[in-house]
Design an enzyme around this catalytic site. Sequence first.
Site, PDB file in Angstrom:
ATOM      1  N   LEU A 124     -16.418 -29.215 -29.871  1.00 32.83           N
ATOM      2  CA  LEU A 124     -17.220 -30.362 -29.429  1.00 32.83           C
ATOM      3  C   LEU A 124     -17.218 -30.515 -27.915  1.00 32.83           C
ATOM      4  O   LEU A 124     -16.161 -30.474 -27.276  1.00 32.83           O
ATOM      5  CB  LEU A 124     -16.663 -31.637 -30.081  1.00 32.83           C
ATOM      6  CG  LEU A 124     -17.370 -32.950 -29.744  1.00 32.83           C
ATOM      7  CD1 LEU A 124     -17.445 -33.840 -30.995  1.00 32.83           C
ATOM      8  CD2 LEU A 124     -16.662 -33.710 -28.628  1.00 32.83           C
ATOM      9  N   ASP A 151     -18.517 -35.592 -22.373  1.00 28.92           N
ATOM     10  CA  ASP A 151     -18.945 -35.937 -21.010  1.00 28.92           C
ATOM     11  C   ASP A 151     -18.931 -34.782 -19.995  1.00 28.92           C
ATOM     12  O   ASP A 151     -17.967 -34.015 -19.960  1.00 28.92           O
ATOM     13  CB  ASP A 151     -18.022 -37.001 -20.398  1.00 28.92           C
ATOM     14  CG  ASP A 151     -17.673 -38.118 -21.345  1.00 28.92           C
ATOM     15  OD1 ASP A 151     -18.193 -38.157 -22.455  1.00 28.92           O
ATOM     16  OD2 ASP A 151     -16.850 -38.952 -20.949  1.00 28.92           O
ATOM     17  N   GLN A 169     -15.907 -32.272 -21.087  1.00 34.94           N
ATOM     18  CA  GLN A 169     -14.903 -32.605 -22.084  1.00 34.94           C
ATOM     19  C   GLN A 169     -15.079 -31.665 -23.265  1.00 34.94           C
ATOM     20  O   GLN A 169     -16.192 -31.493 -23.781  1.00 34.94           O
ATOM     21  CB  GLN A 169     -15.123 -34.055 -22.560  1.00 34.94           C
ATOM     22  CG  GLN A 169     -14.730 -35.094 -21.548  1.00 34.94           C
ATOM     23  CD  GLN A 169     -13.231 -35.257 -21.487  1.00 34.94           C
ATOM     24  OE1 GLN A 169     -12.620 -35.814 -22.367  1.00 34.94           O
ATOM     25  NE2 GLN A 169     -12.619 -34.729 -20.435  1.00 34.94           N
ATOM     26  N   ASP A 209     -11.793 -42.691 -16.540  1.00 34.59           N
ATOM     27  CA  ASP A 209     -12.987 -42.047 -15.992  1.00 34.59           C
ATOM     28  C   ASP A 209     -13.196 -42.330 -14.499  1.00 34.59           C
ATOM     29  O   ASP A 209     -14.261 -42.823 -14.086  1.00 34.59           O
ATOM     30  CB  ASP A 209     -14.257 -42.461 -16.779  1.00 34.59           C
ATOM     31  CG  ASP A 209     -14.073 -42.379 -18.288  1.00 34.59           C
ATOM     32  OD1 ASP A 209     -13.245 -41.574 -18.730  1.00 34.59           O
ATOM     33  OD2 ASP A 209     -14.752 -43.127 -19.017  1.00 34.59           O
TER      34      ASP A 209
END
Length: 491
Positions: free
Chosen positions: A45, A48, A64, A169
């Site tokens: 997967l 971001d 990510q 973040d």
Amino acid sequence: MIEWTREERYQTLETFPEAAYSALEEMVTSSLYRQQYHIQPPTGLLNDPNGFAYFNDQYHLFYQWFPLGAVHGLKYWYHTVSDDLATFKNNGIAIRPDTQFDSHGAYSGSGIVVDDELKLMYTGNHRTEDWDRKSYQLLASMDKDGVITKSTSPVIASPPEGYTEHFRDPKVWFEDGNYYAVIGAQRNDETGTILVYQSKDLTDWSLISELKTDYTNFGYMWECPDYFKLGDMDVVLFCPQGVDKFEDKFWNIYQSGYILGTLDKETFEMMHGEFIELDNGFDFYAPQTTLDKDGNRILIGWMGLPDTGYPTDKEGWAHCLTLPRVLTVEDNKLRQRPVPSLKKLRGQVETAEGYATKKNVKLHPYEGKQYELIVDVLENESTEFYIELRVSKKESTMITYNQSERRVTLDRFDSGLQPTGVDGFSRSVVLDSDLSQLQIFVDTSSIEIFLNDGEKVMTTRIFTSSDATGIRTSTESGQVYFKFTKYDLIV
Ligand code: FRU
């Protein structure tokens, strides 16, 4: 969505059996939905975009990554590089979640060039034995040979008093002799906000204040903030979670948008207009920006959303990134255009002009699965017109333009396999001016539509059968004169 146990989700790639990983790679490679010219994960997967920066004569873009399947498991940073923002090369893992501070994920963050290094500031996600969340802000440095060194202790060890562990973040910038970071945060009363930190050296950070906006109660958490100056405007991007839908707005599970105005750098108070979504389609979240080598502001987003199931999940992979977009401020609004270098991907061109009427017609030989289609609306006397993409006998992804409302609707009801956990089958947006152009990028399993030269963008994943290659047009009543320009896109 596929259910994984906690143990399965937090397995490391390093201890995963090689044969099982090869089997996963094989399954992913044989997927019908693999993209041709978008950044996608080799397995597992992607979410971001992270650490986006121009460094050492190349663009570096990380994302990510959970390698072992299509779930939000143990996150790594995967590294891609590009000379031109049109094609990217896979460069393998950049940051591994291998310290006590990022033991449960090397979460999102940003990059900034300092002398001969690309500094990467990101969030380390840690879970205690009782599975309590801890968020550390961490620093790593990449040298010109691509070697990454992590600093041994956090540069911000905890959220400040008054905020929960949903603190992540960091997006860093440099201004007037100081580094600043905006960090997504949640107040103790469970409202979302942004915290601003300052540092002289990227190591020793002090909290300045919240970035104060009029949105004091707008969702329970703000993820992935970004700040930059564009022309003489200050722009703040963020991704609020927990905002209710309203008319055509905020239909996706989480939002991603911007406010535009003036940010006072003493008080960090922002005078701003309304929060506007960056994308009016289905699949867009957690974007990040950087400057290109000529000083243009470039944005890339995740073409996906958390807490949503996708048809490729069972094939062991999920998601891709959007195409890079150039941002400008025009008439007090952001405009987003595809980066000009994408023209390099253009292959064979076909052009045609003609009327679309009530009769639904197929454009020949306008077929394909990977192409750029520019539709100029030269004369429009229809009440509503329709452009259908990726059409097969049973499938069609429909763009509708309603002239009197100036409303564009993207409908994927008949687009094939559906993502799960999504509200509704269509998304709409009202334009400021009549629709005069659509610039559409179609890849194997996605469509990105730029309306009126970047006034609005609508992005969607689609999971159609492989014979869904047709393009059709028609109107509800009346006629439209279109000019079509279609380029095959080749990497
Ligand atoms: C956004 C996000 C970030 C976090 C990352 C974890 O999609 O939840 O807030 O850092 O993903 O993968």
